[in-house]
Enzyme design. Structure first.
Site, short mmCIF file in Angstrom:
data_model
loop_
_atom_site.label_atom_id
_atom_site.label_comp_id
_atom_site.label_asym_id
_atom_site.label_seq_id
_atom_site.Cartn_x
_atom_site.Cartn_y
_atom_site.Cartn_z
N PRO A 96 -4.24 3.25 0.72
CA PRO A 96 -4.22 4.69 1.46
C PRO A 96 -6.02 5.18 0.61
CG PRO A 96 -1.96 4.66 0.28
CD PRO A 96 -2.62 3.19 0.49
N GLU A 127 4.22 0.68 -6.64
CA GLU A 127 3.25 1.63 -7.32
C GLU A 127 1.53 1.24 -7.20
OE1 GLU A 127 6.06 3.61 -6.81
OE2 GLU A 127 6.60 2.40 -8.49
N ARG A 165 -6.71 -9.37 19.11
CA ARG A 165 -6.86 -8.62 20.25
C ARG A 165 -8.40 -8.25 21.01
NH1 ARG A 165 -6.74 -3.71 22.36
NH2 ARG A 165 -5.47 -4.29 24.04
N ASP A 180 -10.67 -0.05 27.22
CA ASP A 180 -9.67 0.92 26.01
C ASP A 180 -10.18 1.88 25.94
OD1 ASP A 180 -7.85 -0.47 25.83
OD2 ASP A 180 -8.04 -1.93 24.54
C1 9WO Z 1 4.02 4.65 -3.90
C2 9WO Z 1 3.86 5.90 -4.98
C3 9WO Z 1 5.21 6.34 -5.80
C4 9WO Z 1 4.79 7.60 -6.70
C5 9WO Z 1 3.78 8.40 -6.41
C6 9WO Z 1 2.56 8.09 -5.99
C7 9WO Z 1 2.62 6.47 -4.77
N1 9WO Z 1 1.95 5.49 -4.26
C8 9WO Z 1 2.34 4.84 -3.80
C9 9WO Z 1 1.82 3.90 -3.19
O1 9WO Z 1 0.57 3.86 -3.26
N2 9WO Z 1 2.39 2.51 -3.45
C10 9WO Z 1 0.77 1.56 -2.55
C11 9WO Z 1 1.89 0.89 -0.82
C12 9WO Z 1 0.27 0.52 -3.33
C13 9WO Z 1 -0.12 -0.30 -3.00
C14 9WO Z 1 0.51 -1.07 -1.08
N3 9WO Z 1 0.97 -0.12 -0.31
C15 9WO Z 1 0.72 0.62 0.85
C16 9WO Z 1 0.01 0.77 1.46
N4 9WO Z 1 1.29 1.79 0.70
N5 9WO Z 1 0.35 2.43 1.79
C17 9WO Z 1 -0.46 1.38 2.55
C18 9WO Z 1 -1.30 2.15 3.15
C19 9WO Z 1 -2.81 1.15 3.35
C20 9WO Z 1 -3.55 0.74 4.13
N6 9WO Z 1 -3.31 2.68 5.00
C21 9WO Z 1 -2.04 3.40 5.14
C22 9WO Z 1 -1.21 2.84 3.58
#
Ligand code: 9WO
Length: 263
Positions: A96, A127, A165, A180
């Site tokens: 993120p 995390e 794709r 698209d």
């Molecule tokens: C877990 C967490 C738990 C308690 C408080 C804060 C927290 N943040 C996270 C977190 O960001 N975990 C991630 C899980 C660590 C990297 C991999 N993970 C992930 C990637 N979750 N979401 C994505 C992601 C990737 C690309 N686009 C959107 C979401």
């Protein structure tokens, strides 16, 4: 010389990637040899007998952090394997905190793949990943949007799906990728198929007319109207053609009429 797109994914849940290899367009393209996928489990490069790859965060707090050591060894192994067939590897971390992915970025990455760059996609869990691993090994950090998943695997698969794709020959109908949503910087128009009337709702008459010029104009108008309503910021990022300007004027006129209580 093979010109296939090469992906190597680093994940402690390699079995998840069957979602991409077992179904649909991505499966067909894999079978056709348009792309390849190698899976690398950091547990296989763990430094202890329990094969753990995470530890408690310095500074305290809940959860666990993925350690740099096993991940760096895993990435090095994937890189060595890619370098047997490729000039360069590009390491992408899905999180993120990354730069938001767009159609424009997908097309740029698609160009790198076609030019022979191999992608190593790093999927984190827990995390997150030790920052020093990101500093040392990651070339690019990508986000799919402002939400948190349980791990990066689904994001890595979404990125690969978007890239696969675009590979020449991946889509049965080659026109599909070009026409698209987002290719023109607009949202897609509505779609209809049989039955002609569904639960009292008719298909727009124009789509049954056989008048292809009128149909194309209607679809463009619907795309413009939807984009204006749902994603107006997209319209500020691109100039409108003369035809689009005219259709937008019609849309505004239609809306003014609706507000007068007309239909
Ligand atoms: C877990 C967490 C738990 C308690 C408080 C804060 C927290 N943040 C996270 C977190 O960001 N975990 C991630 C899980 C660590 C990297 C991999 N993970 C992930 C990637 N979750 N979401 C994505 C992601 C990737 C690309 N686009 C959107 C979401």
């Amino acid at each position: 010389m093979s010109n296939k797109a090469v992906f190597d994914c680093v994940s402690i849940f390699p079995e998840m990637f069957a979602a991409l290899t077992a179904s649909g367009i991505t499966r067909k393209a894999l079978e056709a040899g348009l792309w390849s996928l190698n899976l690398w489990n950091p547990r296989d490069y763990a430094e202890n007998v329990w094969r753990t790859v995470d530890d408690r965060p310095y500074g305290g707090g809940p959860g666990m952090v993925m350690q740099a050591g096993p991940l760096e060894k895993t990435i090095a192994a994937a890189r060595a394997r890619q370098q047997a067939e490729h000039v360069t590897s590009r390491v992408i971390y899905l999180s993120p905190q990354g730069r938001p992915l767009t159609h424009v970025r997908v097309m740029a990455l698609s160009g790198l793949l076609a030019a022979g760059t191999g992608f190593i996609l790093l999927s984190g869990r827990y995390e997150g990943v030790d920052e020093r691993l990101i500093e040392r090994c990651v070339d690019e950090e990508i986000s799919l949007g402002d939400f948190v998943l349980s791990g990066g695997e689904l994001a890595a698969m979404a990125l690969m799906d978007a890239l696969v794709r675009q590979l020449p020959g991946a889509l049965g109908d080659t026109a599909s990728a070009v026409e698209d949503s987002f290719v023109a910087g607009l949202l897609d128009c509505p779609h209809y198929t049989r039955p002609e009337v569904y639960e009292g709702r008719a298909t727009p008459e124009v789509l049954l007319s056989g008048d292809h010029a009128r149909i194309r104009r209607w679809r463009l108008k619907m795309s413009l109207a939807r984009t204006r309503k749902r994603r107006p910021e997209l319209l500020t990022q691109r100039a409108l053609s003369a035809e689009e300007t005219q259709l937008m004027a019609e849309i505004l006129k239609d809306e003014a009429h609706e507000q007068c209580g007309e239909h």
